[in-house]
Design a protein around this motif. Structure first.
Motif, short mmCIF file in Angstrom:
data_model
loop_
_atom_site.label_atom_id
_atom_site.label_comp_id
_atom_site.label_asym_id
_atom_site.label_seq_id
_atom_site.Cartn_x
_atom_site.Cartn_y
_atom_site.Cartn_z
N ASP A 35 -14.18 -19.12 11.82
CA ASP A 35 -13.99 -19.91 10.60
C ASP A 35 -12.62 -20.57 10.54
OD1 ASP A 35 -12.48 -17.62 10.26
OD2 ASP A 35 -13.06 -17.34 8.15
N GLU A 36 -11.95 -20.67 11.69
CA GLU A 36 -10.58 -21.17 11.73
C GLU A 36 -10.48 -22.51 12.45
OE1 GLU A 36 -7.93 -17.08 11.71
OE2 GLU A 36 -8.59 -17.88 13.66
N VAL A 37 -9.31 -23.15 12.26
CA VAL A 37 -8.99 -24.39 12.97
C VAL A 37 -7.67 -24.19 13.71
CG1 VAL A 37 -10.22 -25.87 11.36
CG2 VAL A 37 -7.80 -25.36 10.95
N LEU A 38 -7.54 -24.87 14.84
CA LEU A 38 -6.28 -24.89 15.57
C LEU A 38 -5.54 -26.16 15.16
CD1 LEU A 38 -4.34 -23.76 17.77
CD2 LEU A 38 -5.61 -25.16 19.43
N ILE A 39 -4.30 -26.00 14.74
CA ILE A 39 -3.50 -27.10 14.22
C ILE A 39 -2.31 -27.37 15.14
CG2 ILE A 39 -2.05 -27.86 12.29
CD1 ILE A 39 -3.75 -25.88 10.55
N ARG A 40 -2.16 -28.62 15.54
CA ARG A 40 -0.93 -29.05 16.19
C ARG A 40 0.08 -29.29 15.08
NH1 ARG A 40 0.66 -34.65 17.53
NH2 ARG A 40 2.46 -34.57 18.93
N VAL A 41 1.11 -28.46 15.03
CA VAL A 41 2.08 -28.54 13.94
C VAL A 41 2.96 -29.76 14.14
CG1 VAL A 41 3.94 -27.37 12.71
CG2 VAL A 41 2.06 -26.03 13.69
N ILE A 94 5.89 -15.36 14.01
CA ILE A 94 6.25 -16.77 13.85
C ILE A 94 6.21 -17.08 12.36
CG2 ILE A 94 5.60 -19.16 14.35
CD1 ILE A 94 4.18 -18.11 16.89
N GLN A 95 7.38 -17.35 11.78
CA GLN A 95 7.44 -17.65 10.36
C GLN A 95 7.08 -19.12 10.11
OE1 GLN A 95 11.57 -15.82 9.61
NE2 GLN A 95 10.40 -15.19 7.80
N GLY A 96 7.38 -19.58 8.91
CA GLY A 96 7.11 -20.97 8.56
C GLY A 96 6.01 -21.07 7.53
N ALA A 97 6.38 -20.97 6.23
CA ALA A 97 5.40 -21.00 5.15
C ALA A 97 4.85 -22.40 4.92
CB ALA A 97 6.03 -20.47 3.86
N ASP A 98 5.56 -23.43 5.39
CA ASP A 98 5.12 -24.81 5.23
C ASP A 98 4.57 -25.34 6.54
OD1 ASP A 98 5.79 -25.37 2.52
OD2 ASP A 98 7.90 -25.53 3.07
N CYS A 99 3.49 -26.09 6.46
CA CYS A 99 2.92 -26.68 7.69
C CYS A 99 2.16 -27.95 7.36
CB CYS A 99 1.99 -25.68 8.38
SG CYS A 99 1.14 -26.34 9.85
N CYS A 100 2.58 -29.04 8.01
CA CYS A 100 1.79 -30.27 8.06
C CYS A 100 1.41 -30.47 9.51
CB CYS A 100 2.59 -31.46 7.56
SG CYS A 100 1.76 -33.06 7.79
N GLY A 101 0.13 -30.70 9.79
CA GLY A 101 -0.28 -30.82 11.18
C GLY A 101 -1.59 -31.57 11.32
N GLU A 102 -2.07 -31.56 12.55
CA GLU A 102 -3.32 -32.24 12.91
C GLU A 102 -4.27 -31.23 13.53
OE1 GLU A 102 -4.91 -35.68 16.06
OE2 GLU A 102 -2.82 -35.01 16.07
N ILE A 103 -5.50 -31.20 13.04
CA ILE A 103 -6.50 -30.31 13.63
C ILE A 103 -6.88 -30.82 15.02
CG2 ILE A 103 -8.86 -29.43 13.43
CD1 ILE A 103 -8.54 -29.44 10.43
N VAL A 104 -6.76 -29.93 16.01
CA VAL A 104 -7.07 -30.33 17.39
C VAL A 104 -8.24 -29.54 17.97
CG1 VAL A 104 -4.76 -31.19 17.90
CG2 VAL A 104 -5.29 -28.77 18.30
N ALA A 105 -8.66 -28.47 17.32
CA ALA A 105 -9.82 -27.68 17.78
C ALA A 105 -10.33 -26.87 16.59
CB ALA A 105 -9.45 -26.77 18.94
N SER A 111 -16.99 -27.58 11.20
CA SER A 111 -17.50 -28.85 11.71
C SER A 111 -16.51 -29.51 12.67
CB SER A 111 -17.77 -29.81 10.54
OG SER A 111 -18.06 -31.11 11.02
N ARG A 112 -17.02 -29.97 13.81
CA ARG A 112 -16.18 -30.66 14.78
C ARG A 112 -15.67 -31.99 14.23
NH1 ARG A 112 -14.99 -29.39 19.48
NH2 ARG A 112 -14.72 -31.58 20.12
#
Length: 362
Positions: A35-41, A94-105, A111-112
């Protein structure tokens, strides 16, 4: 894009000083669950919670302010230190409470069609705790966060955002603005007189904008050097940190400071007023006369857990241009220690951004 097996990032090796933040170039790229997505941060930002987690300030044995141990760390006496959940953290983290990124997988149950979305990650994520009660799972604390080139999050916690703002500007929103929005929703704030303490920080500057959005008259507590910036953000007036607070003047107090002036802050509330807190940078231990609480019909509210609609509402405000980012400086991820040192100097208004992807515009 081709997804590598290894990535760069900064890991927290344990509670302590700035030396516990270690740059690594051999971190495994995480794999998304069903149920997860991989994000390019693309970008992240610095928050008090990142610093407080690093230093061990959330331990109940630490009674002082957040600044006194922010460089060297604290020496908590108990074992349940570190995270918002009151449990020991797993290191390295790995810390970092803020994240803007792009879903890559995406995982099998996502849904793809979501691949390629620019997203913001929900910082305060709700999970089912003991007794099936909601609990808080904080991005970058209870799980790895945005201080690396890739991160995973549940699909429901990665919200697509359509905006002309830069990645760094968008990354300034998740933690601070959702915290402020959660406080305002918890306090049911409307067109009232509102006092915001710690108003020049990320949460405080967000609270000014979000309260004004509701039609509130906002008084911001800050230093004289930052007053003009907060008035430009929308505050109706400012009070110096050392200035006497007016008695019985406010319907709502949004307090991020606590500490020795807490009694004066409570005294500034009108009878029947609401006090909402989501921080205690001047110290967590305060004295309350219960007669003040019940004879004046005050409501004291803590605000950490956020219903899912809080972040969804925030993304809607961003897309509508109803709130704006306040980014005072930008550092590359490799210079996270320097970014935290700049953060601790408290000479800025708003947020310090972290550029993660090399081709992400600041």
């Amino acid at each position: 894009m081709a997804i590598p097996n290894r990535m760069n990032g900064v890991v927290l090796t344990g509670h302590g000083g700035l030396e516990t933040l270690v740059w690594r170039e051999d971190l495994p790229v995480p794999q998304p669950g069903r149920d997860e997505v991989l994000i390019r941060v693309l970008a992240a930002a610095v928050n008090n919670t990142d610093v407080n987690t690093r230093t061990g300030w959330y331990s109940r044995s630490v009674r002082g302010d957040t600044a006194s141990g922010a460089t060297e760390g604290y020496e908590p006496a108990d074992g349940a230190v570190g995270g918002w959940a009151g449990k020991p953290l797993d290191f390295p983290r790995i810390q970092g409470a803020d994240c803007c990124g792009e879903i890559v997988a995406v995982g099998a149950d996502v849904s793809r069609a979501r691949v390629g979305e620019r997203v913001l990650v929900r910082t305060m994520q709700s999970i089912q705790g003991e007794g099936n009660r909601p609990s808080v799972w904080t991005f970058g604390s209870e799980c790895d966060g945005g201080f690396a080139e890739f991160a995973v999050a549940r699909g429901k916690d990665a919200l697509a955002v359509t905006s002309d703002l830069s990645d760094v500007e968008l990354a300034s929103f998740p933690c601070a603005y959702s915290t402020a929005e959660g406080m305002l929703q918890r306090g049911v704030v409307g067109a009232e007189r509102v006092l915001v303490t710690g108003a020049s920080g990320g949460v405080g500057s967000a609270a000014i904008q979000l309260a004004k959005r509701r039609g509130a008259h906002v008084t911001a507590v800050t230093s004289a050097s930052k007053a003009a910036d907060l008035l430009a953000l929308g505050a109706d007036e400012t009070l110096d940190r050392e200035e006497e607070l007016p008695a019985l003047a406010f319907d709502v107090v949004l307090d991020l400071v606590g500490g020795p002036r807490w009694e004066k802050v409570i005294g500034s509330l009108r009878n029947g007023g609401r006090y909402v807190t989501s921080g205690a940078i001047a110290g967590p231990i305060v004295e309350l006369d219960l007669r003040t609480l019940y004879l004046r019909d005050l409501s004291l509210l803590g605000s950490t857990f956020q219903p899912d609609n809080v972040f969804e509402d925030l993304v809607r405000y961003i897309e509508a241009g109803e709130v704006r980012p306040v980014v005072s400086a930008v550092f590359p991820l490799r210079e996270l220690r320097a970014a935290q040192e700049a953060f601790l100097a408290k000479s800025f208004v708003g947020k310090i951004g972290i550029q993660v992807a090399a081709d992400s515009e600041p």
